[in-house]
Motif scaffolding. Structure first.
Motif, PDB file in Angstrom:
ATOM      1  N   GLY A   2      -8.562 114.558  54.444  1.00 53.39           N
ATOM      2  CA  GLY A   2      -7.951 115.355  53.395  1.00 53.39           C
ATOM      3  C   GLY A   2      -7.371 116.656  53.904  1.00 53.39           C
ATOM      4  N   SER A   3      -7.976 117.208  54.978  1.00 50.05           N
ATOM      5  CA  SER A   3      -7.460 118.469  55.496  1.00 50.05           C
ATOM      6  C   SER A   3      -6.093 118.272  56.150  1.00 50.05           C
ATOM      7  N   ARG A   4      -5.861 117.096  56.742  1.00 53.94           N
ATOM      8  CA  ARG A   4      -4.528 116.828  57.296  1.00 53.94           C
ATOM      9  C   ARG A   4      -3.509 116.711  56.170  1.00 53.94           C
ATOM     10  N   ARG A   5      -3.902 116.050  55.103  1.00 51.72           N
ATOM     11  CA  ARG A   5      -2.992 115.943  53.953  1.00 51.72           C
ATOM     12  C   ARG A   5      -2.715 117.324  53.364  1.00 51.72           C
ATOM     13  N   ALA A   6      -3.738 118.147  53.280  1.00 51.51           N
ATOM     14  CA  ALA A   6      -3.552 119.493  52.744  1.00 51.51           C
ATOM     15  C   ALA A   6      -2.646 120.316  53.651  1.00 51.51           C
ATOM     16  N   ALA A   7      -2.816 120.170  54.967  1.00 52.20           N
ATOM     17  CA  ALA A   7      -1.964 120.909  55.898  1.00 52.20           C
ATOM     18  C   ALA A   7      -0.510 120.456  55.783  1.00 52.20           C
ATOM     19  N   TRP A   8      -0.304 119.151  55.685  1.00 52.09           N
ATOM     20  CA  TRP A   8       1.068 118.657  55.519  1.00 52.09           C
ATOM     21  C   TRP A   8       1.631 119.061  54.162  1.00 52.09           C
ATOM     22  N   SER A   9       0.779 119.191  53.178  1.00 51.54           N
ATOM     23  CA  SER A   9       1.222 119.662  51.879  1.00 51.54           C
ATOM     24  C   SER A   9       1.755 121.088  51.973  1.00 51.54           C
ATOM     25  N   VAL A  10       1.061 121.923  52.739  1.00 48.34           N
ATOM     26  CA  VAL A  10       1.536 123.298  52.938  1.00 48.34           C
ATOM     27  C   VAL A  10       2.859 123.302  53.690  1.00 48.34           C
ATOM     28  N   VAL A  11       2.976 122.473  54.718  1.00 43.81           N
ATOM     29  CA  VAL A  11       4.220 122.406  55.494  1.00 43.81           C
ATOM     30  C   VAL A  11       5.379 121.966  54.604  1.00 43.81           C
ATOM     31  N   LEU A  12       5.170 120.915  53.829  1.00 41.77           N
ATOM     32  CA  LEU A  12       6.232 120.452  52.929  1.00 41.77           C
ATOM     33  C   LEU A  12       6.521 121.470  51.825  1.00 41.77           C
ATOM     34  N   GLY A  13       5.495 122.161  51.359  1.00 42.61           N
ATOM     35  CA  GLY A  13       5.703 123.192  50.349  1.00 42.61           C
ATOM     36  C   GLY A  13       6.540 124.348  50.868  1.00 42.61           C
ATOM     37  N   VAL A  14       6.268 124.757  52.097  1.00 41.20           N
ATOM     38  CA  VAL A  14       7.082 125.818  52.714  1.00 41.20           C
ATOM     39  C   VAL A  14       8.507 125.331  52.894  1.00 41.20           C
ATOM     40  N   LEU A  15       8.678 124.088  53.342  1.00 42.22           N
ATOM     41  CA  LEU A  15      10.019 123.531  53.512  1.00 42.22           C
ATOM     42  C   LEU A  15      10.766 123.489  52.184  1.00 42.22           C
ATOM     43  N   ALA A  16      10.085 123.064  51.134  1.00 39.62           N
ATOM     44  CA  ALA A  16      10.717 123.000  49.815  1.00 39.62           C
ATOM     45  C   ALA A  16      11.111 124.383  49.310  1.00 39.62           C
ATOM     46  N   THR A  17      10.289 125.369  49.602  1.00 40.15           N
ATOM     47  CA  THR A  17      10.549 126.721  49.122  1.00 40.15           C
ATOM     48  C   THR A  17      11.654 127.415  49.910  1.00 40.15           C
ATOM     49  N   VAL A  18      11.752 127.128  51.189  1.00 37.25           N
ATOM     50  CA  VAL A  18      12.685 127.843  52.060  1.00 37.25           C
ATOM     51  C   VAL A  18      14.047 127.159  52.141  1.00 37.25           C
ATOM     52  N   THR A  19      14.134 125.893  51.792  1.00 33.74           N
ATOM     53  CA  THR A  19      15.367 125.128  51.990  1.00 33.74           C
ATOM     54  C   THR A  19      16.563 125.738  51.269  1.00 33.74           C
ATOM     55  N   LEU A  20      16.448 125.977  49.991  1.00 30.14           N
ATOM     56  CA  LEU A  20      17.598 126.484  49.238  1.00 30.14           C
ATOM     57  C   LEU A  20      17.989 127.914  49.612  1.00 30.14           C
ATOM     58  N   PRO A  21      17.044 128.851  49.741  1.00 32.50           N
ATOM     59  CA  PRO A  21      17.468 130.181  50.192  1.00 32.50           C
ATOM     60  C   PRO A  21      18.114 130.161  51.578  1.00 32.50           C
ATOM     61  N   ALA A  22      17.629 129.294  52.465  1.00 27.30           N
ATOM     62  CA  ALA A  22      18.244 129.191  53.799  1.00 27.30           C
ATOM     63  C   ALA A  22      19.652 128.623  53.704  1.00 27.30           C
ATOM     64  N   ALA A  23      19.849 127.635  52.838  1.00 28.70           N
ATOM     65  CA  ALA A  23      21.187 127.063  52.668  1.00 28.70           C
ATOM     66  C   ALA A  23      22.144 128.082  52.068  1.00 28.70           C
TER      67      ALA A  23
END
Length: 107
Positions: A2-23
């Motif tokens: 579960g900790s790997r899933r949680a870590a990947w969740s944070v990575v994907l969450g950061v990607l989702a949050t940063v994608t549009l402002p970066a674009a």
């Protein structure tokens, strides 16, 4: 597990949050792209946001099933929150592009 899933969740969450402002920032400093071209980043933010939320829910389910011995609760919460924020940004960008399309069609 579960900790790997949680870590990947944070990575994907950061990607989702940063994608549009970066674009949007990329279109600001580019002479060949307009602000409307940043709309191509919306599907990336949507997929990453949904992935973050799903992975966070699965990590929380594993944490509950192991009676808290998995210790992925805080990371899952961060991943879920960032994923929801990324989804909100993607939805608001979609709405703004739709309104722009309607206004341009009315011209």
């Amino acid at each position: 597990m579960g900790s790997r899933r949680a870590a990947w969740s944070v990575v994907l969450g950061v990607l989702a949050t940063v994608t549009l402002p970066a674009a949007i920032a990329a279109t600001r400093y580019s002479s060949s792209f307009d602000l409307l071209h940043a709309g191509f980043a919306i599907p990336v933010a949507l997929v990453a946001g949904v992935g973050a939320v799903v992975l966070a829910q699965r990590a929380r389910a594993i944490d509950r099933a192991t009676l808290g011995r998995d210790t992925s609760g805080k990371a899952a919460t961060w991943g879920r929150s960032l994923g929801i924020l990324g989804l909100c940004l993607a939805v608001s960008a979609t709405i703004s592009i739709a309104v722009y399309g309607v206004l341009m069609a009315a011209d």
